[in-house]
Design a protein around this motif. Structure first.
Motif, PDB file in Angstrom:
ATOM      1  N   THR B 103      27.614  39.502  47.985  1.00 22.46           N
ATOM      2  CA  THR B 103      27.092  38.866  46.778  1.00 22.46           C
ATOM      3  C   THR B 103      26.472  39.863  45.808  1.00 22.46           C
ATOM      4  O   THR B 103      26.010  39.481  44.747  1.00 22.46           O
ATOM      5  N   SER B 104      26.489  41.144  46.165  1.00 22.08           N
ATOM      6  CA  SER B 104      25.817  42.117  45.299  1.00 22.08           C
ATOM      7  C   SER B 104      26.708  42.652  44.191  1.00 22.08           C
ATOM      8  O   SER B 104      26.281  43.470  43.391  1.00 22.08           O
ATOM      9  N   LEU B 105      27.971  42.223  44.171  1.00 28.09           N
ATOM     10  CA  LEU B 105      28.860  42.637  43.090  1.00 28.09           C
ATOM     11  C   LEU B 105      29.155  41.434  42.213  1.00 28.09           C
ATOM     12  O   LEU B 105      29.332  40.322  42.709  1.00 28.09           O
ATOM     13  N   ASN B 106      29.214  41.689  40.920  1.00 28.22           N
ATOM     14  CA  ASN B 106      29.511  40.616  39.967  1.00 28.22           C
ATOM     15  C   ASN B 106      30.944  40.119  40.189  1.00 28.22           C
ATOM     16  O   ASN B 106      31.886  40.881  40.047  1.00 28.22           O
ATOM     17  N   PRO B 107      31.092  38.834  40.547  1.00 25.13           N
ATOM     18  CA  PRO B 107      32.420  38.340  40.913  1.00 25.13           C
ATOM     19  C   PRO B 107      33.424  38.327  39.761  1.00 25.13           C
ATOM     20  O   PRO B 107      34.628  38.261  40.002  1.00 25.13           O
ATOM     21  N   VAL B 108      32.951  38.383  38.511  1.00 30.23           N
ATOM     22  CA  VAL B 108      33.897  38.284  37.401  1.00 30.23           C
ATOM     23  C   VAL B 108      34.066  39.610  36.673  1.00 30.23           C
ATOM     24  O   VAL B 108      34.479  39.637  35.523  1.00 30.23           O
ATOM     25  N   GLN B 109      33.745  40.707  37.341  1.00 27.14           N
ATOM     26  CA  GLN B 109      33.920  42.004  36.694  1.00 27.14           C
ATOM     27  C   GLN B 109      34.627  42.951  37.654  1.00 27.14           C
ATOM     28  O   GLN B 109      34.342  42.974  38.844  1.00 27.14           O
ATOM     29  N   ARG B 113      34.547  48.958  36.615  1.00 29.88           N
ATOM     30  CA  ARG B 113      33.674  48.792  35.445  1.00 29.88           C
ATOM     31  C   ARG B 113      32.220  48.674  35.855  1.00 29.88           C
ATOM     32  O   ARG B 113      31.325  49.115  35.149  1.00 29.88           O
ATOM     33  N   MET B 166      29.327  49.575  46.572  1.00 31.87           N
ATOM     34  CA  MET B 166      27.881  49.570  46.306  1.00 31.87           C
ATOM     35  C   MET B 166      27.304  50.972  46.487  1.00 31.87           C
ATOM     36  O   MET B 166      26.447  51.403  45.711  1.00 31.87           O
TER      37      MET B 166
END
Lengths: 301, 330
Positions: B103-109, B113, B166
């Motif tokens: 959950t630590s990464l933005n799911p829509v990016q 980037r 990460m």
């Protein structure tokens, strides 16, 4: 082997030739509501954009031929002063859809800004949301009529008058989404990486709220068109010399028993557009909400 | 000895509640030298993560208060630094890897980037340059076919790969200190070992100091230079890793180690455990907080709190055992 390859390639070529039509058929069969509602909406948008070429002058009077029912020459009949209901309905679409789009865009832009600020900056929250509650407490039509009465009727005033009561709803929804999103681990991670506030908001929080915002915007679009019609019907909206679905219905009301087509066609247009926009919003909501897509959820979680 | 990279002095973190404040981490002091790995060990709720959040300045300010001597990082007191100064440090000199790679990464990016964003934010380099650097970093954390993977979204990567992303993000700007809060807890055991090895290797290469928070003593043995054992918000023992494993002096540390060592014996009838549970923070804090569960408790343990005292070179423990009560309790 060679034969297999060649037949394979021609087969594939054929499949490709069919595929556009086949894909359209499959799309319609798979998502009929989406296909029909976006079809209707696109049709009306096209009509509104092309009305100067599709329809004649909506103001031309022809008193001898007044209150005529729909016929081969006058598809939608004529009104009480002999103007073509067809021409006026097409021109009216410009006003209705134009107000709908303008209000949806204004409300979305302002509502998103207000909602994000309220949701992310806790200090601003209390002040902003109490002000929004105050606006929400005033009946939308009353507020709009008061604004029009105060500064007079013009497209800009009408759009403002309809947007103001809609903004708090959008702001509330955005704020609620932001409150959830700001606690997400990836937002925390972005803060941990030293991200600036504006990039956190724009890159990490706003995209997560895009789905609900889009859906809310469709509902705003639909209710703005109805509100515009109501205002025009009450005489507080579009001036009488500009045909809009609302003031056409207001004029047609007096002849409802004699010539129902005067009121009927603009009402039908309004109903169709509002219905299709609302259906589109429902379909988008279902498509964009992962919790309503059990198969996708099963794969990703 | 030169000045340490990070010096935490008498740090107290309290939960501000209606009735007053409830200390959760109590007068904690420790140091990390440049390039060193310090493991913070302790069971759930002992204040490990709170300490990490206090260092990086992300305690929830509405309910948490950090106070005490200070947190000195590269000579600067982080406790009194303003928000903008902290933002500049975070991600640049001071980085953190979280427990949850899912959950630590933005799911829509796209992940590339997300890495390049850190570089652009801090260095102001061009997007394109930052993206090239992101691909290089992904390559460095051994993501195969990095150039293509940089365009993937988080859901297209496995848990281990996400944690590597990460790590790439955290190490993008060669921070002086990396804080890793249970970085491998959410991963498979085999992936754990890979990720830890990778982290250690990059840490050595970049000369980054590591504050590793864990409750896994196996990880400690693998990674640590020094270990700090926390119990109920206080440091109970601090020692170089070999000494801690060879000669643990605090009964709590011994209990933890015994619980693992017995697994090596062929016939265990019942798992050894430390009886009782951690005292609730609200409890009146008199004497040693471990006294109730300690098999070696003496009368003094319930009355006076032991302070950290030397147990050899660079080794200290807070226990009355082997430490005659000549000093006044803190």
């Amino acid at each position: 082997m060679a034969i297999t390859v060649s037949s394979d390639s021609t087969g594939r070529g054929l499949a490709r030739g069919r595929s556009l039509a086949a894909r359209t058929v499959r799309f319609v069969a798979h998502r009929p509501v989406l296909a029909v509602s976006s079809g209707i909406l696109l049709l009306f948008v096209a009509v509104a954009l092309l009305s100067p070429w599709l329809a004649g002058d909506p103001g031309t009077l022809n008193p001898p031929r007044r209150l005529k029912p729909p016929s081969a020459t006058q598809w939608f009949g004529t009104d009480h002063v002999g103007r073509s209901v067809f021409d006026r309905t097409l021109w009216g679409a410009r006003i209705s859809l134009g107000v709908g789009f303008a209000v949806a865009i204004t409300t979305t832009v302002v509502g998103v800004l207000v909602g994000i600020v309220a949701g992310y900056f806790r200090l601003a929250d209390t002040v902003i949301m109490r002000a929004m509650d105050a606006v929400m407490a005033i009946p939308a039509i009353l507020l709009a009529i008061a604004l029009v009465a105060l500064v007079g009727s013009s497209p800009l005033v009408i759009v403002t008058a309809i947007s103001v009561p809609e903004i708090p709803r959008m702001a509330r929804m955005v704020r609620a989404s932001v409150l959830v999103l700001r606690e997400q681990a990836y937002v925390e991670a972005a803060i941990t990486c030293g991200g600036r506030v504006h990039s956190i908001l724009l890159r990490h929080i706003l995209p997560g709220a895009a789905g609900p915002i889009l859906v809310q915007a469709t509902y705003v679009f639909a209710s703005a068109m109805i509100l515009e019609a109501i205002l025009s019907f009450l005489g507080a909206g579009t001036p009488p010399n500009v045909p809009s679905w609302g003031n056409m219905m207001a004029e047609g009301r007096q002849y409802l028993q004699l010539a129902p087509w005067i009121l009927g066609f603009p009402a039908l247009g309004l109903a169709l557009v509002v219905l299709s926009v609302n259906l589109l919003g429902d379909v988008w909501r279902d498509m964009l909400d992962p919790s309503l897509a059990p198969s996708a959820a099963g794969v990703t979680r | 000895m030169t000045a340490p990279l990070l010096k935490v002095e008498d740090l107290t973190i309290s939960l501000a509640s209606d009735g007053g404040s409830l200390p959760l981490v109590k007068s904690l002091s420790f140091e990390i030298a440049a390039g060193e790995t310090l493991c913070l060990v302790g069971e759930s709720g002992c204040g490990k993560s709170l300490t990490a959040l206090a260092i990086i300045g992300l305690l929830n300010r509405r309910i948490m208060r950090a106070s005490g001597g200070g947190i000195f990082f590269e000579g600067r007191d982080l406790l009194s630094a303003d928000a903008e100064a902290m933002r500049r440090l975070r991600g640049d000199r001071l980085a953190m890897v979280f427990q949850e790679p899912m959950t630590s990464l933005n799911p829509v990016q796209q992940v590339g980037r997300q890495i390049s964003e850190v570089i652009v934010e801090h260095r102001g380099t061009s997007e394109r340059e930052a993206e090239r650097e992101a691909v290089r970093l992904l390559d460095l954390v051994r993501i195969p076919d990095a150039a293509r993977r940089a365009r993937d979204f988080p859901h297209q990567l496995s848990g281990g790969m996400r944690q590597r992303v990460m790590i790439a993000m955290a190490l993008a700007l060669r921070p002086a200190l990396l804080i890793a809060d249970e970085p491998t807890t959410a991963l498979d055991v085999t992936i754990q070992a890979q990720v830890l090895a990778l982290m250690d290797e990059l840490r050595r290469e970049f000369g980054t100091a590591l504050l590793l928070i864990t409750h896994d003593l196996g990880v400690v043995a693998e990674m640590a230079d020094r270990v700090l054992v926390l119990y109920a918000g206080r440091a109970v023992e601090e020692a170089p890793v070999e000494q801690l494993f060879d000669q643990p002096t605090h009964p709590y540390t011994r209990g933890l180690l015994d619980a693992i060592r017995q697994l090596l014996k062929p016939d265990i009838e019942r798992l050894a455990e430390i009886p009782g549970t951690v005292p609730v923070p609200a409890k009146l804090d008199r004497g040693c907080s471990f006294a109730e569960r300690c098999g070696l408790a003496m009368p003094i343990c319930g009355e006076k709190r032991p302070v950290l005292g030397p147990r050899g070179s660079r080794h200290s423990a807070a226990c009355w055992l082997g430490h005659l009560p000549v000093e006044q309790p803190a």
